[in-house]
Motif scaffolding. Structure first.
Motif, PDB file in Angstrom:
ATOM      1  N   ASP A  94     -11.002  70.441-108.258  1.00  0.00           N
ATOM      2  CA  ASP A  94     -10.734  70.446-106.820  1.00  0.00           C
ATOM      3  C   ASP A  94      -9.329  70.988-106.591  1.00  0.00           C
ATOM      4  O   ASP A  94      -8.385  70.556-107.254  1.00  0.00           O
ATOM      5  CB  ASP A  94     -10.844  69.038-106.241  1.00  0.00           C
ATOM      6  CG  ASP A  94     -12.242  68.465-106.361  1.00  0.00           C
ATOM      7  OD1 ASP A  94     -13.206  69.240-106.195  1.00  0.00           O
ATOM      8  OD2 ASP A  94     -12.377  67.251-106.614  1.00  0.00           O
ATOM      9  N   PRO A  95      -9.164  71.939-105.667  1.00  0.00           N
ATOM     10  CA  PRO A  95      -7.844  72.543-105.443  1.00  0.00           C
ATOM     11  C   PRO A  95      -6.937  71.674-104.573  1.00  0.00           C
ATOM     12  O   PRO A  95      -7.396  71.042-103.611  1.00  0.00           O
ATOM     13  CB  PRO A  95      -8.184  73.850-104.735  1.00  0.00           C
ATOM     14  CG  PRO A  95      -9.443  73.546-103.988  1.00  0.00           C
ATOM     15  CD  PRO A  95     -10.214  72.577-104.854  1.00  0.00           C
ATOM     16  N   ILE A  96      -5.653  71.654-104.910  1.00  0.00           N
ATOM     17  CA  ILE A  96      -4.643  70.906-104.169  1.00  0.00           C
ATOM     18  C   ILE A  96      -3.468  71.840-103.877  1.00  0.00           C
ATOM     19  O   ILE A  96      -2.794  72.313-104.808  1.00  0.00           O
ATOM     20  CB  ILE A  96      -4.136  69.682-104.970  1.00  0.00           C
ATOM     21  CG1 ILE A  96      -5.290  68.796-105.454  1.00  0.00           C
ATOM     22  CG2 ILE A  96      -3.132  68.885-104.130  1.00  0.00           C
ATOM     23  CD1 ILE A  96      -6.034  68.079-104.359  1.00  0.00           C
ATOM     24  N   PHE A 129     -12.561  78.192-103.143  1.00  0.00           N
ATOM     25  CA  PHE A 129     -11.924  78.970-102.072  1.00  0.00           C
ATOM     26  C   PHE A 129     -12.100  78.286-100.718  1.00  0.00           C
ATOM     27  O   PHE A 129     -11.141  78.214 -99.923  1.00  0.00           O
ATOM     28  CB  PHE A 129     -12.496  80.386-102.027  1.00  0.00           C
ATOM     29  CG  PHE A 129     -11.841  81.264-100.998  1.00  0.00           C
ATOM     30  CD1 PHE A 129     -10.524  81.660-101.139  1.00  0.00           C
ATOM     31  CD2 PHE A 129     -12.540  81.686 -99.869  1.00  0.00           C
ATOM     32  CE1 PHE A 129      -9.898  82.465-100.179  1.00  0.00           C
ATOM     33  CE2 PHE A 129     -11.935  82.492 -98.909  1.00  0.00           C
ATOM     34  CZ  PHE A 129     -10.613  82.887 -99.067  1.00  0.00           C
ATOM     35  N   LEU A 130     -13.299  77.768-100.440  1.00  0.00           N
ATOM     36  CA  LEU A 130     -13.519  77.099 -99.158  1.00  0.00           C
ATOM     37  C   LEU A 130     -12.691  75.818 -99.045  1.00  0.00           C
ATOM     38  O   LEU A 130     -12.201  75.482 -97.957  1.00  0.00           O
ATOM     39  CB  LEU A 130     -15.010  76.800 -98.960  1.00  0.00           C
ATOM     40  CG  LEU A 130     -15.863  78.003 -98.535  1.00  0.00           C
ATOM     41  CD1 LEU A 130     -17.347  77.690 -98.650  1.00  0.00           C
ATOM     42  CD2 LEU A 130     -15.516  78.434 -97.104  1.00  0.00           C
ATOM     43  N   ASP A 131     -12.505  75.101-100.151  1.00  0.00           N
ATOM     44  CA  ASP A 131     -11.647  73.914-100.118  1.00  0.00           C
ATOM     45  C   ASP A 131     -10.200  74.285 -99.845  1.00  0.00           C
ATOM     46  O   ASP A 131      -9.492  73.591 -99.104  1.00  0.00           O
ATOM     47  CB  ASP A 131     -11.750  73.147-101.444  1.00  0.00           C
ATOM     48  CG  ASP A 131     -13.029  72.328-101.569  1.00  0.00           C
ATOM     49  OD1 ASP A 131     -13.759  72.227-100.559  1.00  0.00           O
ATOM     50  OD2 ASP A 131     -13.296  71.792-102.655  1.00  0.00           O
ATOM     51  N   ILE A 132      -9.736  75.386-100.434  1.00  0.00           N
ATOM     52  CA  ILE A 132      -8.385  75.876-100.135  1.00  0.00           C
ATOM     53  C   ILE A 132      -8.280  76.225 -98.657  1.00  0.00           C
ATOM     54  O   ILE A 132      -7.307  75.879 -97.979  1.00  0.00           O
ATOM     55  CB  ILE A 132      -8.042  77.104-101.008  1.00  0.00           C
ATOM     56  CG1 ILE A 132      -7.945  76.708-102.479  1.00  0.00           C
ATOM     57  CG2 ILE A 132      -6.726  77.742-100.547  1.00  0.00           C
ATOM     58  CD1 ILE A 132      -7.827  77.894-103.434  1.00  0.00           C
ATOM     59  N   VAL A 135      -1.545  76.308-106.303  1.00  0.00           N
ATOM     60  CA  VAL A 135      -2.769  75.527-106.134  1.00  0.00           C
ATOM     61  C   VAL A 135      -3.012  74.765-107.426  1.00  0.00           C
ATOM     62  O   VAL A 135      -3.328  75.363-108.453  1.00  0.00           O
ATOM     63  CB  VAL A 135      -3.987  76.416-105.811  1.00  0.00           C
ATOM     64  CG1 VAL A 135      -5.244  75.563-105.666  1.00  0.00           C
ATOM     65  CG2 VAL A 135      -3.748  77.239-104.552  1.00  0.00           C
ATOM     66  N   CYS A 136      -2.822  73.445-107.394  1.00  0.00           N
ATOM     67  CA  CYS A 136      -3.142  72.619-108.559  1.00  0.00           C
ATOM     68  C   CYS A 136      -4.652  72.390-108.618  1.00  0.00           C
ATOM     69  O   CYS A 136      -5.344  72.511-107.603  1.00  0.00           O
ATOM     70  CB  CYS A 136      -2.435  71.264-108.472  1.00  0.00           C
ATOM     71  SG  CYS A 136      -0.678  71.321-108.838  1.00  0.00           S
TER      72      CYS A 136
END
Length: 318
Positions: A177-179, A142-145, A170-171
């Protein structure tokens, strides 16, 4: 609304004839169909030289306006360079759209192929056995998103909103790791609405491009005189966080019951399961983010700060 997304799990059927496509001098072989929407589809393709696989997004354009929208997506992909936002490998147009002579064109976008699929796929698999996500993974993903969204919101000279944030957009890499992907809905974050005509236009665009069960309340009924800003994305982040805990957006559940998503969203209705492995503080964070009044809804920096504080608090308790 572009509901496509690069879903890698749900296969839409095998393409028996191996079509080849030349994009800017590079030849690709179509391996299979990955998904499709109203005017676009995504296929798994292979570079004939390197044998590396990519996702090919085809957008069918029936008019000059359609071409402009496709070009806007390409331009956003080119300028939004961030580790958490999908990279555009290359792109091109073929044909010419002219509604007068019933001609169409196609935009071709070569994108990275993520074998794990999307966060939506990941949560769907987990939901079969109610295999809840680990709290540490919830915080990290969530924080990476949020960091990718912050990049959009802090973009200069003008802030950008994604306008269709959802788990299906979100891939996930092999390392989870979210993309962020599907930038076709991106738009300038701050919009001044001056009159009923402006309001109806934005409302129609939102209905077309922003998924209903992740759409902010101010986009369901746009006021005639108001300012819409990047906090539409914050609402969507709250729905994503809820889905990471309980597999679906709170308003997916409303939709599946056959109740009015519109009424549930504008009333701020959020129902949490009575039996849950997650702490009440998670629910409090979601309530903070899913604030119906956009003027009281936090900006991305506060969302990141509150999430990090909760992570640190839980870490100290454990």
């Amino acid at each position: 609304m572009n509901t496509l997304g690069l879903t890698m799990i749900l296969k839409m059927g095998c393409i028996c004839t191996r079509e080849s496509i030349n994009i800017n001098g590079t030849k690709y072989i179509v391996k299979e169909r990955l998904g499709e929407g109203g005017f676009s589809c995504v296929e798994l393709v292979e570079n004939t030289n390197t044998k590396k696989r990519y996702a090919l997004k085809r957008i069918t354009c029936h008019s000059i306006e359609d071409q402009k929208i496709a070009m806007q997506e390409i331009n956003y992909c080119k300028k939004l360079r961030h580790p958490g936002i999908i990279e555009l490998v290359e792109s091109t147009f073929k044909g010419s759209a002219d509604i007068v002579v019933q001609a169409t064109s196609e935009a071709f976008l070569i994108l990275p192929y993520y074998k794990r699929g999307t966060l939506h796929d990941y949560l769907t698999l987990k939901s079969f056995n109610k295999n809840y996500m680990d709290e540490k993974d919830v915080f990290r993903i969530f924080l990476d998103i949020c960091q990718a969204v912050k990049f959009l919101h802090d973009f200069t000279p003008d802030s950008i909103s994604h306008r269709d944030l959802k788990t299906a957009n979100v891939c996930l890499t092999d390392q989870l790791d979210p993309i962020l992907m599907d930038l076709g809905s991106c738009a300038p974050a701050r919009v001044q609405i001056c009159g009923a005509q402006d309001a109806q236009k934005l409302q129609d665009i939102a209905a077309e491009r922003s998924s209903m069960t992740y759409r902010a309340p101010e986009l369901f009924h746009v006021e005639s005189y108001c300012v819409i800003d990047q906090r539409t994305d914050i609402w969507s982040l709250g729905c994503i966080l809820y889905a990471m805990l309980y597999f679906k957006s709170p308003y997916d559940i409303v939709y599946e019951r056959g109740d009015s998503v519109n009424l549930a969203v504008i009333s701020g209705t959020i129902n949490f399961p009575q039996e849950t492995p997650f702490r009440e503080e998670f629910h409090d964070l979601i309530r903070l983010i899913l604030e119906v009044n956009p003027s009281n809804r936090p900006f991305i920096d506060e969302v990141i700060e509150k999430t990090e504080n909760l992570r640190n608090k839980i870490g100290n308790i454990v």
